[in-house]
Structure formats: C-alpha cells, structure tokens
Design a protein around this motif. Structure first.
Motif, PDB file in Angstrom:
ATOM      1  N   LEU A   5       0.833  -1.206   0.000  1.00  0.00           N
ATOM      2  CA  LEU A   5       0.000   0.000   0.000  1.00  0.00           C
ATOM      3  C   LEU A   5       0.861   1.247   0.000  1.00  0.00           C
ATOM      4  O   LEU A   5       0.587   2.199  -0.742  1.00  0.00           O
ATOM      5  CB  LEU A   5      -0.934  -0.012   1.214  1.00  0.00           C
ATOM      6  N   MET A   6       1.912   1.241   0.807  1.00  0.00           N
ATOM      7  CA  MET A   6       2.807   2.393   0.869  1.00  0.00           C
ATOM      8  C   MET A   6       3.481   2.625  -0.483  1.00  0.00           C
ATOM      9  O   MET A   6       3.602   3.775  -0.949  1.00  0.00           O
ATOM     10  CB  MET A   6       3.868   2.168   1.957  1.00  0.00           C
ATOM     11  N   GLU A   7       3.912   1.555  -1.144  1.00  0.00           N
ATOM     12  CA  GLU A   7       4.549   1.678  -2.457  1.00  0.00           C
ATOM     13  C   GLU A   7       3.566   2.228  -3.489  1.00  0.00           C
ATOM     14  O   GLU A   7       3.930   3.047  -4.342  1.00  0.00           O
ATOM     15  CB  GLU A   7       5.077   0.318  -2.906  1.00  0.00           C
ATOM     16  N   ALA A   8       2.318   1.772  -3.416  1.00  0.00           N
ATOM     17  CA  ALA A   8       1.297   2.260  -4.346  1.00  0.00           C
ATOM     18  C   ALA A   8       1.029   3.754  -4.139  1.00  0.00           C
ATOM     19  O   ALA A   8       0.888   4.520  -5.104  1.00  0.00           O
ATOM     20  CB  ALA A   8       0.005   1.469  -4.164  1.00  0.00           C
ATOM     21  N   LEU A   9       0.986   4.160  -2.874  1.00  0.00           N
ATOM     22  CA  LEU A   9       0.764   5.584  -2.576  1.00  0.00           C
ATOM     23  C   LEU A   9       1.938   6.427  -3.045  1.00  0.00           C
ATOM     24  O   LEU A   9       1.753   7.534  -3.575  1.00  0.00           O
ATOM     25  CB  LEU A   9       0.548   5.775  -1.074  1.00  0.00           C
ATOM     26  N   ASP A  10       3.162   5.930  -2.862  1.00  0.00           N
ATOM     27  CA  ASP A  10       4.360   6.653  -3.324  1.00  0.00           C
ATOM     28  C   ASP A  10       4.323   6.832  -4.839  1.00  0.00           C
ATOM     29  O   ASP A  10       4.668   7.898  -5.372  1.00  0.00           O
ATOM     30  CB  ASP A  10       5.628   5.898  -2.918  1.00  0.00           C
ATOM     31  N   LYS A  20       0.059  12.347  -0.464  1.00  0.00           N
ATOM     32  CA  LYS A  20      -0.301  11.145   0.297  1.00  0.00           C
ATOM     33  C   LYS A  20      -1.436  11.428   1.266  1.00  0.00           C
ATOM     34  O   LYS A  20      -2.301  10.575   1.489  1.00  0.00           O
ATOM     35  CB  LYS A  20       0.923  10.638   1.077  1.00  0.00           C
ATOM     36  N   GLU A  21      -1.432  12.611   1.856  1.00  0.00           N
ATOM     37  CA  GLU A  21      -2.465  12.963   2.823  1.00  0.00           C
ATOM     38  C   GLU A  21      -3.852  12.877   2.179  1.00  0.00           C
ATOM     39  O   GLU A  21      -4.813  12.400   2.781  1.00  0.00           O
ATOM     40  CB  GLU A  21      -2.215  14.365   3.378  1.00  0.00           C
ATOM     41  N   THR A  22      -3.937  13.354   0.951  1.00  0.00           N
ATOM     42  CA  THR A  22      -5.208  13.281   0.226  1.00  0.00           C
ATOM     43  C   THR A  22      -5.621  11.835  -0.005  1.00  0.00           C
ATOM     44  O   THR A  22      -6.796  11.472   0.122  1.00  0.00           O
ATOM     45  CB  THR A  22      -5.083  14.010  -1.124  1.00  0.00           C
ATOM     46  N   LEU A  23      -4.640  10.983  -0.328  1.00  0.00           N
ATOM     47  CA  LEU A  23      -4.930   9.567  -0.568  1.00  0.00           C
ATOM     48  C   LEU A  23      -5.346   8.864   0.726  1.00  0.00           C
ATOM     49  O   LEU A  23      -6.249   8.021   0.716  1.00  0.00           O
ATOM     50  CB  LEU A  23      -3.704   8.885  -1.174  1.00  0.00           C
ATOM     51  N   PHE A  24      -4.693   9.225   1.839  1.00  0.00           N
ATOM     52  CA  PHE A  24      -5.087   8.643   3.136  1.00  0.00           C
ATOM     53  C   PHE A  24      -6.529   9.017   3.478  1.00  0.00           C
ATOM     54  O   PHE A  24      -7.306   8.197   3.954  1.00  0.00           O
ATOM     55  CB  PHE A  24      -4.145   9.107   4.245  1.00  0.00           C
ATOM     56  N   ASP A  25      -6.876  10.282   3.213  1.00  0.00           N
ATOM     57  CA  ASP A  25      -8.253  10.723   3.460  1.00  0.00           C
ATOM     58  C   ASP A  25      -9.238   9.945   2.603  1.00  0.00           C
ATOM     59  O   ASP A  25     -10.345   9.590   3.055  1.00  0.00           O
ATOM     60  CB  ASP A  25      -8.388  12.227   3.164  1.00  0.00           C
ATOM     61  N   ARG A  51       0.194   7.044   9.294  1.00  0.00           N
ATOM     62  CA  ARG A  51       0.809   7.607   8.083  1.00  0.00           C
ATOM     63  C   ARG A  51       2.195   7.025   7.800  1.00  0.00           C
ATOM     64  O   ARG A  51       2.686   7.099   6.668  1.00  0.00           O
ATOM     65  CB  ARG A  51       0.932   9.124   8.213  1.00  0.00           C
ATOM     66  N   GLU A  52       2.841   6.470   8.806  1.00  0.00           N
ATOM     67  CA  GLU A  52       4.195   5.941   8.628  1.00  0.00           C
ATOM     68  C   GLU A  52       4.180   4.476   8.177  1.00  0.00           C
ATOM     69  O   GLU A  52       4.973   4.073   7.321  1.00  0.00           O
ATOM     70  CB  GLU A  52       4.979   6.061   9.937  1.00  0.00           C
ATOM     71  N   THR A  53       3.308   3.668   8.766  1.00  0.00           N
ATOM     72  CA  THR A  53       3.305   2.225   8.483  1.00  0.00           C
ATOM     73  C   THR A  53       2.149   1.773   7.605  1.00  0.00           C
ATOM     74  O   THR A  53       2.134   0.649   7.120  1.00  0.00           O
ATOM     75  CB  THR A  53       3.248   1.437   9.804  1.00  0.00           C
ATOM     76  N   CYS A  54       1.174   2.646   7.413  1.00  0.00           N
ATOM     77  CA  CYS A  54      -0.053   2.331   6.657  1.00  0.00           C
ATOM     78  C   CYS A  54      -0.940   1.327   7.386  1.00  0.00           C
ATOM     79  O   CYS A  54      -1.875   0.769   6.788  1.00  0.00           O
ATOM     80  CB  CYS A  54       0.280   1.803   5.253  1.00  0.00           C
ATOM     81  N   ASP A  55      -0.672   1.053   8.656  1.00  0.00           N
ATOM     82  CA  ASP A  55      -1.576   0.215   9.449  1.00  0.00           C
ATOM     83  C   ASP A  55      -2.853   1.005   9.710  1.00  0.00           C
ATOM     84  O   ASP A  55      -2.798   2.193  10.036  1.00  0.00           O
ATOM     85  CB  ASP A  55      -0.923  -0.171  10.782  1.00  0.00           C
ATOM     86  N   LYS A 117     -11.958   9.727  -5.945  1.00  0.00           N
ATOM     87  CA  LYS A 117     -11.144  10.759  -5.308  1.00  0.00           C
ATOM     88  C   LYS A 117      -9.836  10.970  -6.062  1.00  0.00           C
ATOM     89  O   LYS A 117      -9.392  12.120  -6.241  1.00  0.00           O
ATOM     90  CB  LYS A 117     -10.850  10.351  -3.857  1.00  0.00           C
ATOM     91  N   ILE A 118      -9.232   9.880  -6.525  1.00  0.00           N
ATOM     92  CA  ILE A 118      -7.992   9.993  -7.295  1.00  0.00           C
ATOM     93  C   ILE A 118      -8.237  10.759  -8.590  1.00  0.00           C
ATOM     94  O   ILE A 118      -7.450  11.637  -8.969  1.00  0.00           O
ATOM     95  CB  ILE A 118      -7.407   8.593  -7.586  1.00  0.00           C
ATOM     96  N   ARG A 119      -9.344  10.456  -9.274  1.00  0.00           N
ATOM     97  CA  ARG A 119      -9.663  11.167 -10.518  1.00  0.00           C
ATOM     98  C   ARG A 119      -9.902  12.653 -10.265  1.00  0.00           C
ATOM     99  O   ARG A 119      -9.430  13.513 -11.024  1.00  0.00           O
ATOM    100  CB  ARG A 119     -10.900  10.539 -11.179  1.00  0.00           C
TER     101      ARG A 119
END
Length: 392
Positions: A5-10, A20-25, A51-55, A117-119
């Motif tokens: 998940l972290m790699e995908a967000l990066d 990333k903050e927008t994606l977490f939201d 936000r650090e571990t994506c848990d 949201k991504i679009r």
C-alpha cells in the motif's frame, strides 16, 4: 500488504502529483462508506490510519447497556466484558471492525470512492498546473483534427485549438510540435478544458521574451505590438539601458534571434521599431520602411496626418492598407496618409503646420534620415544593412 500500500501511494504521488495525505483521506472515507453499506449507518464509526506504516484501524464506538436495542450503537455488558474486563454499564467501548467481513458490494463501493477521489485530485492538479500557465506559451504535439478544430497534447492533458484561433495559412500534421498561447483554462466536471491560440499578438511577445535575454531581464521592453496573424507583425521596443540597442537586441547576430521566431510563425514577417514618447516620431517609426516627409499628431484626438513622397505612398499604405493599419494599431492613433501632391492640393494645407524635413531623394543615404529606417522588415532571411538601404 501495508508495504504494498505504501509503495502504491508513493507511485501515485510521484506520477500524478497527488499528496499522500489526500490519498489517506480517500482511504478513510472509503472504509466509512463500506461500513455504512454493511451496517446501514456509520455515525459512530471511526477510521485511523498510521501515516508511517499504513496500518489502519476501523472501530465502532458503542455504549455498554444491560439490554441492547440497537446493535450498531450499543453492546451488551456480557459482550463488553469480552472486549474489556473493566467494562461497565454506561461506558463507551471501541469495538474493532474487521474489514474482511465486508460484503462484495460494500467492498466495490469502497474501491469506487478511492478511484473517484484519485480522478478528482488528478483533474484538480492538472487544472492548477495549467491555470498558472494561462497567458503563457507552451509547446504541444498535434494529435488530430476534430472537425475544423485541432487537439493539441500538452503532456498531461489535451488542449483545443479552435478554428478562429488558427492561422489560415498554417496546416499541421499529427505528431508535429508547435508552440501555442494559452488563452483560457476552464474547470469542468469532465476535467480542465484548455483553449489555445496561434493568432494572439501575445504569442509573438512571449516568443521574444523566451529568445531575447534582454527582454527577459527587463533591459528591453516591448511597449506595443500589432499583428495580422500569418502575414505581418509590428512591434515597438525601447531600452532601459542607453548602451543597449533595443532593435538590435531583438534581431540578434545576423538576425539569429528573430529568425527563430519567424520560423516558428511559419514565415510571418516581423517589423521591429523603436518606441518613442513623442507620438510624431513613434508614428514615423511605425510606418517604416516608408520614408516620411512630415507628421502632425494630435494627442488629444488621437489622430495624425502624415505626408510622404509621392513615390512612397503605396509603400506607406502597404498591400491592402496593411502597413498603415498595423501602424495605427501599434500607436493607437488614427492615421491619415497623403502624398506631397495630395497634401499641397488639400484645402487649408500649410507646411509650417508640420515637422518638416526637406531633402533631395537622389542625395539620400543611410544615416541622413535615421527616423525613416527605425524599423527593419524580416521575412526569415538574414538582414544586410547596405542591401536594405539600396532597396529603399
């Protein structure tokens, strides 16, 4: 899974410029949507993502009661004891929700929330990026003709070159690279709509700002510009440094700078003249390459009377009146051009009303009447001063 998940967000942040903050939201909102679809309501459900571990942790806030009336909002004391041995009636417990328990429909809806949201963010990023470039020049690649309009790829999105913003003499092939002026950037439900132009006078101005260092750093200023796209442009420039020739700076060594712009504009002629605060001199410069006998300008009425030698009348007016028309736009004056014969025959004409310089044409040499040669006409060929003077 969290590492993936972290790699995908990066990757999304890097490729689409979405924070990333927008994606977490977006992920948090998608989980809330899934809970609402699964349980029927999500008012008491909270989602927390590290936000650090994506848990992530999804839990419901439930009140401990003796008798349960609403499974979504309440929990029995017996069940509460299994979560926390210290639980008692009236407490509010955080009961973890397993996202794996969500049904297929709830999961699909959660996925759609994230994608939507991504679009939206992608469109917003593109809009902001090109909105900052509004009224500027960008390079695009010709994609295809849509009717009489042309689709231009600008990199992350496409722009539309409407028929009325195209130069009639220009034709483009797919994959051809061209420079366009961004007229307007609109934000629409389907994404940003970008309108570009090849006819706007600011296109020429921006091209000179790009090619001429002196204009970029403010040493030389473009004071006025008039253009008939595809045919000819007149531009008035001035220098803020007495040691810098504004016309020479725009032309470049052997016309190198101006030739690049002429080439980009597909052979459009560019007439560069010196700006002058004196309207009479400015009009005289603007009508170059025609020789001027006298000019009388009325700053209040914004009108000017110009006298030229008989044999220069057609040159001063230009083909189909183009030279006079562009000079009028450049100076902002309504210009009335007469030959010497016409002026002498005009009722009430007096030479003392004009700033008159007498000269014999056969004795005329370059340098004796500098004002008449303030502008040079470029058509993509190198400029030779002696050859130009002889032609005059």
């Amino acid at each position: 899974m969290n590492k993936e998940l972290m790699e995908a967000l990066d990757m999304l942040e890097k490729e689409k410029d979405i924070s990333k903050e927008t994606l977490f939201d977006a992920i948090e909102n998608s989980l809330l949507t899934a809970c609402k679809n699964h349980f029927g309501k999500a008012d008491n459900i909270k989602v927390e993502i590290d936000r650090e571990t994506c848990d992530f942790l999804c839990y419901a806030e439930k009140e401990v009661v003796e008798e349960v009336e609403d499974d979504c909002l309440q929990i029995s004391l017996e069940e509460a004891k299994q979560v926390s041995k210290k639980a008692k009636v009236g407490d509010v417990l955080h009961v973890e929700i397993k996202s794996k328990e969500f049904g297929r429909i709830a999961t699909q809806n959660a996925k759609n929330v994230i994608l939507q949201k991504i679009r939206e963010e992608e469109r917003s990023v593109i809009y902001n990026q090109y909105y900052e470039k509004e009224k500027d020049v960008v390079t695009g690649i010709v994609q295809r003709y849509i009717g009489r309009n042309i689709s231009i790829n600008l990199g992350k999105t496409d722009a539309i070159l409407n028929e009325n913003e195209q130069v009639r003499s220009e034709t483009f092939r797919p994959t051809e690279r061209i420079k366009v002026y961004i007229l307007e950037v609109k934000n629409t439900p389907k994404g940003p709509r970008i309108l570009v132009s090849r006819t706007h006078p600011e296109l020429v101005k921006r091209l000179f700002e790009t090619e001429v260092t002196e204009i970029k750093d403010g040493t030389v200023e473009i004071m006025s510009i008039a253009r008939e796209a595809g045919s000819r442009t007149k531009m008035a420039v001035r220098s803020n440094n007495p040691n810098v020739d504004p016309v020479g700076a725009c032309v470049g060594m052997n016309g190198a700078r101006v030739n690049l712009i002429v080439e980009e504009l597909r052979g459009e002629k560019i007439d560069i003249v010196n700006w002058d605060e004196n309207p009479g001199i400015l009009i005289q410069n603007a009508l170059s390459p025609a020789k001027i006998v006298a000019v009388f300008a009325d700053p209040d009425e914004k009108t000017a009377k110009v006298v030229v030698p008989d044999y220069q009348l057609s040159l001063a007016i230009g083909k189909e009146g183009q030279n006079a028309r562009l000079a009028a736009r450049l100076t902002g004056y309504k210009i009335d051009i007469k030959s010497e014969t016409q002026a002498k025959d005009a009722p009430g004409f007096r030479y003392e009303d004009y700033e008159y310089d007498d000269y014999e044409d056969e004795d005329y040499e370059a340098g004796e009447y500098d004002e008449g040669l303030e502008g040079e006409l470029y058509d993509g060929e190198s400029y030779d001063e002696e050859e130009y003077t002889d032609e005059e």
